[in-house]
Design an enzyme around this catalytic site. Structure first.
Site: not given
Lengths: 143, 437
Positions: B141, B218, B221, B244, B385
């Site tokens: 991203h 990261d 997700q 999220k 993104c």
């Protein structure tokens, strides 16, 4: 649906399916490319502007929704052979009217993408390497 | 002996009534089908009520006062930190009157982007030198690319990218070449926000550590959809966002190993991160306050704690298994529609994210998404993104369906029906979807 709306739709479809001047400009002097961050639509315009400020040739290329691509095609046809001064006078509202169909605010952005690119392209002579300016990822790349 | 078995199947209908927004109609009587969870999830009543309760009964600033409300909000805020700590299995410290945090390693930020920028600015500026290398992947991203590009610009370091296979998996064999003694940091997403690929982060972390590099994961997700264990993973930094994972926007988390965080200079200066300020200078506070300048996202953090409770009650293993089912079905449904190209690997390598385009390029992603909206189906279109990733696969935009615990197989089937209709639809259908009345 009113007759004129039906005609507007037919006209848009024609521009989408048989676009005017989709491709590369053979003697490109000015170019710009941008995208709509909302949806990823991309439009690149390539112009040949002569010393008198005439857009001798205008081409577009791109990828995206039917509105962004058809609108670019209409815009290119309108300004093929026109003057830079005509471009400067052509407002966003004029562009929406040229398209001919009332659009939701989000989709107006699609219609205006090529207009925005054209307004920048007239100020954007091609770089010696033909690429667009981009902030480099490294100091080495900046040199 | 008990044999290990899969988590019991999750029944999304049990949870849907908790999410008020899922009951709404769009376009006069068309029920909402929310398949945009990778962008942001919806919130259950329990989370909304936690926010309301905090504002209506306990609200004050944190770590600032001695009055009753101040003490109550401190307890809620630090309770949220403890909840996050347990959620990612970070080590627990003893709290004391001086420092009420039960962990020094969980920092509240405004979101994953803030968390990554914090590391790039603070750790990066202090540790990265000209010629050093930062290794990322082609699927990242922008929030896990641009901060590293900026760090490279400031320091003269070089950013390198782990390439992808045509299936959308990381080319791990390239690590032999890409991990060098100049590699200072590896930044990798646990799950791709477009491909859905579940990356082998443990292996990457092990190999990066062998090469002497620090690793940032990261988890934007992954944390909402599968169990996270920072100790088992052995990552050095981990970043994710509250919005999220059923929580509110405006709160995120940075986990960092204590020895790294202790050595890092503060990122932002201001109130809240200060032990002493004189006319000559300042002395920063101890962790985690050192990195929480200004008034933090107090109520969002409290509500994130309620979201973690909710996820815990459902079970992250069960959520992951349910999303695998949805992804599997989505692949089947898209295949039966025909003419679609899925960008990303086979379902067994994926979380609950499926991105696709019409192989012919028409209708475009934007036209498809607008058409689906008429069916009440909310998907994302665009580059999500990840412009380098889209360039890698030769597309400017994709349509992305992404799932969560409240999505049903029937919703996936609806997506399939709507896509089949889009495939057959005349040009005028796409124009009329864009028309303003």
């Amino acid at each position: 649906m009113a007759i004129d709306e039906f005609e507007a739709q037919e006209r848009i479809q024609e521009y989408y399916e048989e676009p005017y001047h989709r491709g590369r400009c053979p003697h490109c002097t000015h170019t710009h490319e941008d995208n709509n961050p909302l949806c990823g639509d991309v439009i690149r315009l390539e112009l040949q502007i002569d010393e008198r400020g005439t857009l001798k040739e205008v081409y577009f290329n791109g990828d995206g929704c039917c509105i962004s691509q058809a609108a670019a095609s209409m815009l290119v046809e309108k300004f093929d052979g026109a003057l830079v001064e005509d471009v400067k006078r052509f407002t966003a509202q004029d562009m929406l009217e040229l398209f001919g169909l009332r659009l939701t605010p989000n989709r107006q952005k699609c219609c205006l993408l090529s207009w925005r690119v054209l307004q920048t392209a007239i100020y954007s002579p091609v770089q010696s390497n033909g690429s667009l300016p981009i902030l480099p990822a490294t100091k080495e790349a900046a040199r | 002996m008990r044999t290990p078995c899969a988590a019991p199947p999750l029944d999304p209908e049990r949870f849907r009534p908790d999410f008020p927004i899922l009951g709404r109609m769009v376009h006069e009587g068309v029920p909402l089908v929310y398949l945009d969870n990778a962008a942001t999830s919806q919130r259950p009543r329990q989370v909304i009520e936690a926010m309301t309760d905090a504002y209506e009964r306990h609200y004050a600033n944190v770590h600032r006062g001695i009055h009753t409300l101040s003490a109550e909000i401190d307890e809620l805020y630090e309770g949220a930190r403890e909840k996050v700590r347990a959620f990612i299995n970070a080590p627990r410290d003893a709290s004391n009157d001086d420092n009420p945090a039960t962990t020094q390693e969980v920092i509240f930020t405004s979101g994953a982007t803030h968390s990554i920028n914090l590391v790039a600015r603070s750790w990066g500026d202090a540790n990265v030198r000209p010629g050093d290398e930062i290794l990322v992947t082609e699927m990242e991203h922008h929030s896990n690319l641009v901060p590293w590009y900026q760090l490279a610009q400031r320091t003269g370091a070089v950013v390198r990218h782990i390439p992808l296979t045509d299936d959308g998996l990381l080319q791990l064999d390239s690590l032999d070449r890409l991990l060098t003694k100049r590699t200072r940091l590896v930044a990798v997403s646990a799950v791709s926000n477009v491909l859905g690929t579940i990356n082998p982060v443990r292996e990457i972390i092990r190999r990066a550590h062998d090469a002497g590099a620090v690793v940032l994961v990261d988890a934007a997700q992954s944390a909402p959809h599968q169990p996270t264990d920072v100790q088992a993973m052995d990552c050095d930094f981990l970043a994710f966002s509250g919005h999220k994972m059923l929580g509110p926007s405006g709160v995120g988390v940075l986990y960092g190993k204590r020895d790294l965080l202790e050595a890092m200079p503060p990122f932002m200066g201001g109130g809240g991160m200060i032990s002493e300020v004189t006319l000559e200078g300042f002395r920063p506070l101890y962790l985690p306050g050192k990195f929480e300048a200004g008034t933090p996202p107090i109520v969002p953090a409290v509500a994130l704690s309620a979201a973690i409770d909710y996820l815990g009650a459902v079970g992250l293993e069960a959520i992951a298994a349910h999303e695998r089912l949805l992804t599997q079905r989505t692949h089947e449904v898209l295949e039966s529609v025909g003419g679609l190209r899925i960008i990303g690997p086979a379902p067994e390598h994926k979380a609950g994210i499926v991105s696709f385009v019409f192989a012919s390029g028409r209708p475009s992603g934007h036209d498809v998404a607008q058409f689906l909206d008429r069916y009440g189906i909310a998907v994302r279109t665009g580059h999500h993104c990840t412009m380098p990733l889209h360039k890698r696969f030769g597309v400017s935009a994709t349509v992305r369906a992404s799932f969560y615990l409240y999505n049903t197989l029937a919703e996936v089937d609806k997506l399939g029906e709507a896509l089949a209709a889009a495939k057959r639809a005349p040009f005028s259908a796409f124009l009329s979807a864009a028309r303003s009345e």
